[in-house]
Structures are given as C-alpha cells and as structure tokens.
Design a protein around this motif. Sequence first.
Motif, mmCIF file in Angstrom:
data_model
loop_
_atom_site.group_PDB
_atom_site.id
_atom_site.type_symbol
_atom_site.label_atom_id
_atom_site.label_comp_id
_atom_site.label_asym_id
_atom_site.label_seq_id
_atom_site.Cartn_x
_atom_site.Cartn_y
_atom_site.Cartn_z
ATOM 1 N N GLY A 655 0.800 -1.381 0.144
ATOM 2 C CA GLY A 655 -0.080 -0.103 0.099
ATOM 3 C C GLY A 655 0.947 1.235 0.027
ATOM 4 N N THR A 656 0.132 2.326 0.229
ATOM 5 C CA THR A 656 1.053 3.538 0.216
ATOM 6 C C THR A 656 0.951 4.356 1.606
ATOM 7 O OG1 THR A 656 0.440 3.944 -1.976
ATOM 8 C CG2 THR A 656 1.198 6.118 -0.951
ATOM 9 N N TRP A 657 2.026 4.929 2.245
ATOM 10 C CA TRP A 657 2.255 5.254 3.412
ATOM 11 C C TRP A 657 2.709 6.872 3.194
ATOM 12 C CZ3 TRP A 657 0.276 2.394 7.010
ATOM 13 C CH2 TRP A 657 -0.051 0.960 6.835
ATOM 14 N N ILE A 658 1.940 7.800 4.235
ATOM 15 C CA ILE A 658 2.393 9.135 4.334
ATOM 16 C C ILE A 658 2.926 9.618 5.457
ATOM 17 C CG2 ILE A 658 1.212 11.215 3.806
ATOM 18 C CD1 ILE A 658 -0.841 9.869 2.040
ATOM 19 N N ASP A 659 3.817 10.339 5.549
ATOM 20 C CA ASP A 659 4.605 10.939 6.524
ATOM 21 C C ASP A 659 3.719 11.632 7.457
ATOM 22 O OD1 ASP A 659 7.739 11.539 7.564
ATOM 23 O OD2 ASP A 659 6.208 12.797 8.041
ATOM 24 N N PHE A 660 3.387 11.468 8.679
ATOM 25 C CA PHE A 660 2.598 12.219 9.343
ATOM 26 C C PHE A 660 2.692 13.736 9.644
ATOM 27 C CE2 PHE A 660 1.580 14.093 13.598
ATOM 28 C CZ PHE A 660 -0.120 13.698 13.695
ATOM 29 N N TYR A 661 3.958 14.151 9.690
ATOM 30 C CA TYR A 661 4.369 15.359 9.681
ATOM 31 C C TYR A 661 4.398 16.195 8.257
ATOM 32 C CZ TYR A 661 6.081 13.150 13.854
ATOM 33 O OH TYR A 661 5.947 12.451 15.120
ATOM 34 N N ASP A 662 5.224 15.668 7.221
ATOM 35 C CA ASP A 662 5.329 16.540 6.154
ATOM 36 C C ASP A 662 4.600 16.073 4.901
ATOM 37 O OD1 ASP A 662 6.738 14.415 5.067
ATOM 38 O OD2 ASP A 662 8.780 15.435 5.505
ATOM 39 N N GLY A 663 3.972 14.927 4.984
ATOM 40 C CA GLY A 663 3.206 14.529 3.793
ATOM 41 C C GLY A 663 4.029 13.805 2.569
ATOM 42 N N SER A 664 5.163 13.402 3.041
ATOM 43 C CA SER A 664 5.921 12.672 1.899
ATOM 44 C C SER A 664 5.482 11.286 2.014
ATOM 45 C CB SER A 664 7.345 12.883 2.204
ATOM 46 O OG SER A 664 7.631 12.522 3.463
ATOM 47 N N ILE A 665 5.658 10.728 0.680
ATOM 48 C CA ILE A 665 5.032 9.567 0.275
ATOM 49 C C ILE A 665 5.999 8.666 0.293
ATOM 50 C CG2 ILE A 665 3.496 8.409 -1.555
ATOM 51 C CD1 ILE A 665 2.144 10.731 -0.476
ATOM 52 N N TYR A 666 5.592 7.024 0.825
ATOM 53 C CA TYR A 666 6.414 5.921 0.789
ATOM 54 C C TYR A 666 5.471 4.864 0.093
ATOM 55 C CZ TYR A 666 9.288 8.641 4.040
ATOM 56 O OH TYR A 666 10.036 9.367 4.339
ATOM 57 N N THR A 667 6.138 4.121 -0.609
ATOM 58 C CA THR A 667 5.600 2.958 -1.313
ATOM 59 C C THR A 667 5.742 1.849 -0.552
ATOM 60 O OG1 THR A 667 5.806 4.081 -3.592
ATOM 61 C CG2 THR A 667 5.222 1.745 -3.400
ATOM 62 N N GLY A 668 4.612 1.041 -0.293
ATOM 63 C CA GLY A 668 4.804 -0.175 0.661
ATOM 64 C C GLY A 668 5.472 -1.368 -0.028
ATOM 65 N N GLY A 669 5.597 -2.454 0.594
ATOM 66 C CA GLY A 669 6.152 -3.610 0.085
ATOM 67 C C GLY A 669 7.704 -3.600 0.058
ATOM 68 N N GLN A 670 8.282 -2.605 0.742
ATOM 69 C CA GLN A 670 9.723 -2.618 0.600
ATOM 70 C C GLN A 670 10.257 -1.528 1.699
ATOM 71 O OE1 GLN A 670 10.841 0.737 -2.538
ATOM 72 N NE2 GLN A 670 8.715 0.355 -3.266
ATOM 73 N N ILE A 671 11.532 -1.683 1.701
ATOM 74 C CA ILE A 671 12.128 -0.967 2.864
ATOM 75 C C ILE A 671 12.559 0.564 2.341
ATOM 76 C CG2 ILE A 671 14.483 -0.929 4.352
ATOM 77 C CD1 ILE A 671 14.613 -3.946 4.287
ATOM 78 N N HIS A 672 12.481 1.308 3.217
ATOM 79 C CA HIS A 672 12.843 2.849 2.958
ATOM 80 C C HIS A 672 13.779 3.093 4.202
ATOM 81 C CE1 HIS A 672 9.971 3.701 0.081
ATOM 82 N NE2 HIS A 672 9.399 2.939 0.442
ATOM 83 N N THR A 673 14.894 3.904 3.848
ATOM 84 C CA THR A 673 15.725 4.370 5.082
ATOM 85 C C THR A 673 15.304 5.994 5.330
ATOM 86 O OG1 THR A 673 17.279 3.125 3.843
ATOM 87 C CG2 THR A 673 18.117 4.798 5.424
#
Length: 796
Positions: A655-673
């Motif tokens: 799925g897709t995840w959004i930073d609570f504070y600044d709204g930046s987007i993270y695509t799920g199913g993978q690792i982000h640093t």
Amino acid sequence: MDNLKKLIHGSSGIGLGNGVGAIRYTNYKKSTDKVYMASRKKKKGEFRIPGKISGIDKNKTGLKIRFQNEIELEIKFLDSNLVRTTWTPGDLPVPYAMSDKEWGDINVQIKQKDDSWMISSDTLSLQVHPCGSISYFENEKSIRHDNPPRLEGKSWALTSDLKKEAKIFGMGEQANKFDLRGSSMELWNTDPGGSYKLNEGPLYMPMPVYYCLDSNGGHLIFHENSYKGTISFEEEVKASFMGGALRTYFIAGDIKDVIVIFTELTGRASLPPHWALGFHQSRWGYKNEADIRRIAKGYQDNQLPLSCIHMDIDYMDAYRVFTIDKERYPDLKKLSGEMEEQGIKLVTILDPAVKIDKEYDVFMEGLKNGYFCKGSDGHLMRGLVWSGWSAFPDFTNPDTRNWWKSKYPLLLDEGIAGIWHDMNEPASFVSDGDPTLPFSTLHDLDGKQGDHLEAHNLYGLNMSRAGHESLKEHRPEKRPWLLTRSGWVGIQRYAWHWTADIESSWEALRMTVSGLLNLGISGVSHSGSDIGGFSGMANTELFIRWFQLAGFTPFFRNHSSHHTPDSEPWEYGPEAVAIIRASLRVRERLLPYIYTSSWQAAEFGYPLMRPMFWDDQDDEALLNIEDCYFFGDHLLVAPVMVEGQTEKEVYFPKGTWIDFYDGSIYTGGQIHTIKISIEKIPLFVRSGAVIPTIEDGSRILNLYISNNSTEKTISIIYSDEGEGYGASKQEEFIVVGELDRIIINRKVSGKYPLPTNSGLRIIGVEAKSVKIDGRAIDVGEKTIIKSKFEKILIKV
Ligand code: MIG
C-alpha cells in the motif's frame, strides 16, 4: 547475600528492620514449601498416559472419550471456530478468566474414521487418535498436533508439534523479544524486585496464552489452568501445570479474527474515561500536598499538558491501606478539587496486604471475618511488605471481595479519580527465592477451596475485579479506571497494566515494544511502561525517546523509583522540555483517534498497539518486525530505540504510506531508509485514512491520501462525552481512490451531537477541486466545513 543487599539498600530499599524480617520470612517460606511439596510429590516413575480408547459418550456440542488408564477427554465446541478440550482427572478451573458470555449450542458432526474419532464444526475438525493424540484441522488443512498428554502425580504435561518456521507471540507479560520461539517461560506471577532487564522472568503477569503462526496459518491456544507451570517453545511446545484439569481453548485464523473470538471468551476492556488517555505524571514518592501542587505548577509553567498525577505509597498513614497520612495530606479533598479545576485527576496506589495491627480497623475487620489467607493449619498467613508484617486478603473469597469493595469509597470520597493496584502478585519481601506466599497457603476459590499453587496467579485478577466492581458500584455515573501490576487472563475487563520496575536502558526501551505487543496478543488492550525506565536515571536522549514512544502506547505515564533523581521533564533542561512539549501536543491532538482505538478495544478486543502483520500475515517480511508497530488502525509507528541513531530502515506493508508530519509518500512492500531527528518519533499514516484530531478546541478531519491509492480504506471515528454512559456517535468514512479523483463516503450512527463545523485538511495530494455533497468549496491548509455531510469528491 547480593540479593539481600539490594533488598535493604538498593533498588528495593526496604531498610534494615524489614531486611531482618525478610530473612525470617524467607526461611519460613522455604521450609514450609519443602514440606508441602514433599507431600504432593509423585512416586518415582509414576506417570500415566491415556492408553487405548475404552468408551465414548456423544452429545450435541461434542463428546467425551474415556481411555483405559482412567483418563477422560471432553471435547466441546463453543462456536464453529472455538473448541475446548479438557483432560481429567484434575479439578476444573473456577472460570475467573471468562467473560459472562453464554455460548449457544452449536451442532457438530461426530464420525468414526478407522480407529480414530473426528469431531467437526463447519470450519474446524479435531481428530482424536486411538492413543489420545489430537490433530487439528481448519477446512481440512492440518494446523496442529498434540501428543497424548502425561499425568505425573497431579501435574499434566503436554507436548505439541511446532513447525520449523513457526513463530510464537503472546504469553502475557514477558521480558523478551517479540517472537518467543526458543524461550521457556514460567507461569508464576512474580515481582522481580525493583528492577528487571531483558530475559529476566517471570514477571508480574505471564499468561498461558499464545498465538502460533506458521506456513499453514495461525491459531491461538489458551490453557485455562492457573496452576504454577511452564511453557517452552523449542523443537516442540512443552506445557505443564502443577495441578488441575488440562483445559485448552483453540481458535484458528488470522490474528485480527482470533483476537475477536478470544476476547469474546475472556472479555474486553470497558471504555475508559477520556482523561485516562491523557498524560500521567507519577513518582515514588511525592511527599505531601505541596509536592503535588509543585508538579501541577511545573507542568503549567512549562506549558506541558497534564491529565493526571499519581500518588505512590507515601500518601498512606504508615503504609496502611485505606488510610491517608493527615500530616502530609491534611485536606486531600480540597487538593483533588483544586487539581480538578486545573483539569488534573488524582490517582492513588493501593496495595493488597493489610498491616497486622490491633489498632487498625481494616485489619481487625478482616481478621474477625476470616477474610485473610490462612496456612494449612488455619493460622493467619503473614508476609512482609512496606507496612511491615501484614495479612493478605483472599480475593478468591467472594465475601472478601465484597468487603474490600466497600473500602474504596474512602478514597473516592476524597476525589480520587482512579486506583493503581500494586504488589498484587502477591509480593512479599524475601532475602532470596520466590517473593510471595507459601505454596500451602489456603484459598477459597469461590467455594472450591485450593492452595496457593492454584490461586496465586489469580490474586491480582480478583483484586482488580473487586476494585473495578467497587468503582462501578460506588460511582455509577463515571467509568471505572484502574491500573494493575499483576493479573491473569481476562485482566483487561478490570484494569490497565503497566510493565513496572523496568530498568532504564536502551535495551529495556526496545523490550517495551515487544512486551506491549505480546500483551496485546494476550488480550490486554491497554498497557504502558514507566517513561525513562523505573529503576535508574535515563540520560536525556533515552528519556526523550522513551517519552516519544510512550505517546504511542495506550498508557502514557512518567514514573520512577524513590532512589532516582527527580525525573519530571524540566529536570532534563529547556531543549528537552521543548521536544517533550511537542510530543505531548501530538498525543493531545490525536486523542479523538486514540479514543476511537480504545473504543475498538472495548468493542472488538483489538489492542491499541498491533503487530506489523496485523492486516497482512501472508507477507513474511512483516512477521519478524519488532521495532515498528501499528497504533490503532492507520498509524505506523517507527520509534527510535537505538542511541545516537540517525537513520532507520523501515519495511512498509503493501500500500502507500504518508509521513505524518510532512506528507511525503512511501510506497509499501519495500524497505525505506528514514532520516531521524531528535525532535520527533517517525510516524506514518496509511493512505486513504481519515484521522481525527483536536486542534485549538476544533475538530479536524485529516485526510491522508496519495495519487496512487486505489484501495478502499475505512476509518471510524467514535465520539461521546468522554465520561459516563450517555449518547455516542460513530462515523464511518469509506475512502476510494480512482484515476483522477478521490471519493469519501460518510455514514453515521448514534445520537451524540458533533460540533457544527469541522476542519478538513488534505495531506499527500494537490486537490484541483473539492465538492462536498455536490457543492464546490475552496480548500486551503485547513478548510472549515460542516461536520454533517455524506460525500466528498476530490479531483486530483
Ligand atoms: O516495592 O510503591 O512497581 O511502581 O513505585 C516496591 C512503590 C513497590 C513497585 C511498583 C512501583 C512503585 C513501588 N512499588
């Protein structure tokens, strides 16, 4: 000897007089236990296995199978996905763990298949093999296998297969990693004595409940047996109990569904008063009224929101329960009134043990009426605690519970809002060994009668039951709120739990997440830990990180031991205060969301803190994660639990995840640093979620959505007065993303009036246009809309 030093001077600090008493008590307990255990000892080599099947009695919901060696197995379906097996001989448990739900009759099929018997509902089948082993099937798929149990003296022992990849979660309170595979755990509620760390156990509230997850799916096991016992998960599962029948409940399925059924069986938390979800400040010990006022003022001066102050044992007169030290607290009622005006509640601690003192009415009443625990020859059983030599109410006696219940008004009448149960394992000071009552101590067990081996683990549960019922009875217009250190399966019905005397270390901080997640899987929806750790002084960084994490645990409290330096936020300097203020404000803002999560716990048994595999246990990458979790339905918390960390690798679920504070987007199913700063705890929101916040007194609906979210996402907001039992309202938001537009449908039920206006904030996308119920509106950073609407359409 080391233990004794620690006891007298160190983290327990009970003083010399009690230290000498503790040696005497320890010697007494050890010799009594030795005699008692010898009397129960099995003869060498004496054990029984079921042998061959010798007879069968069928009934509507199951059957009884008799085995050659005078062993019987009863199988009973309570529901199509809830089955109970009971091996006897052995006393049946008094149903303290159980909710009052009455299970209807469910039809099962009983068939003979070769030499074995198959008992099936629509979804589950149990195959009892002729030797007494049992295979469990979910829709024909084999998911568990128990070997024939063994009866050794009075103790049942059971081994079950474990697949190589199987992971284990739950087991109540543990000082462990999240996956408990490879561990052996004692089932004996224990006060570890002032400080504990990773892999120390048992703690205050272990439970014989676990969720096993392997390549064939998941299932939950609950052994309804309160006796002292052990469970280990190595090559296989080994469970043993020192007495009683071997009674086990089995539920198959994904964690989310299993928890619903398990908490239907063992009950759910009642909806807490709203204030309980705010921030609590505690310390052992604030000395007097002036101290309490100083704390309230400190919070006000530093502009730190505060919901509650806890009063530790020092408020009592010589540590006698249900008394107030009139010199330190000459007018507690006035003090609580003053605090109430500032929006601050007061909570007092309450220990179970009653000082042996002829001048003390609580003791004399208990003694006269036989409410205290006795030894096998009828003498009053004594233990040693803060008040000195003390008697222990037998909370498994209904008369004792009723008497104890009648005492709480003494505190309630002083304006005390909630009660904090401590020392209810029960704990007694010892110089070494097991810090509790002797095994031979007698208990009523609601008329069944039994010893401490059986009743010990039920002590905190029944004390909390009395407390909860008392608050309900004596203050019916308000919701009860209690905190307890010990308990057993079902404790969530009566009280919240905290992990008590945890050491102040980074390792302990990490263990807090694993520990609280495992409590949630055991049915305990509301729990927390002492910020900064209890037994030591955290450095500023650890304190801040612990504070930030605790803001995303149900019970949010700062507390520490009496021999540590003061630990209120301002003790850490102005920079720390600024960060802590921000973290307190995030918690405050999110209270409508957190409150809704508490309501879900009351409604479905969902814990507030949920493992990463909560929504998707087919994604193997999620199964092992113990440094991230969900808080409620939509917040993904990635706490910083390593000193000096500047980056953290986070695996996001699909799925897709959004930073609570600044709204930046993270695509799920993978690792982000993720980049880390000391200012905040990394926090992400599921795309499609509607998160309610309260900001400057107004309600805001925060829609987190990204361009590429097409999945349907459901969000619930539960609202009511926050106290009492009046009207409530539930709003359901169904968010669907299409190519160039987002549709939000809102359904409402209930009568509680919402404010006329709400704010709408859209985070994660640029909206080209927004229509509410067909009318176009301009959207800014935070647009005011009518709270009442049915549909929002956003063009992106
Ligand atoms: O023997 O009441 O875990 O939170 O401050 C110690 C004093 C008794 C143990 C609790 C702790 C509390 C302390 N109590």
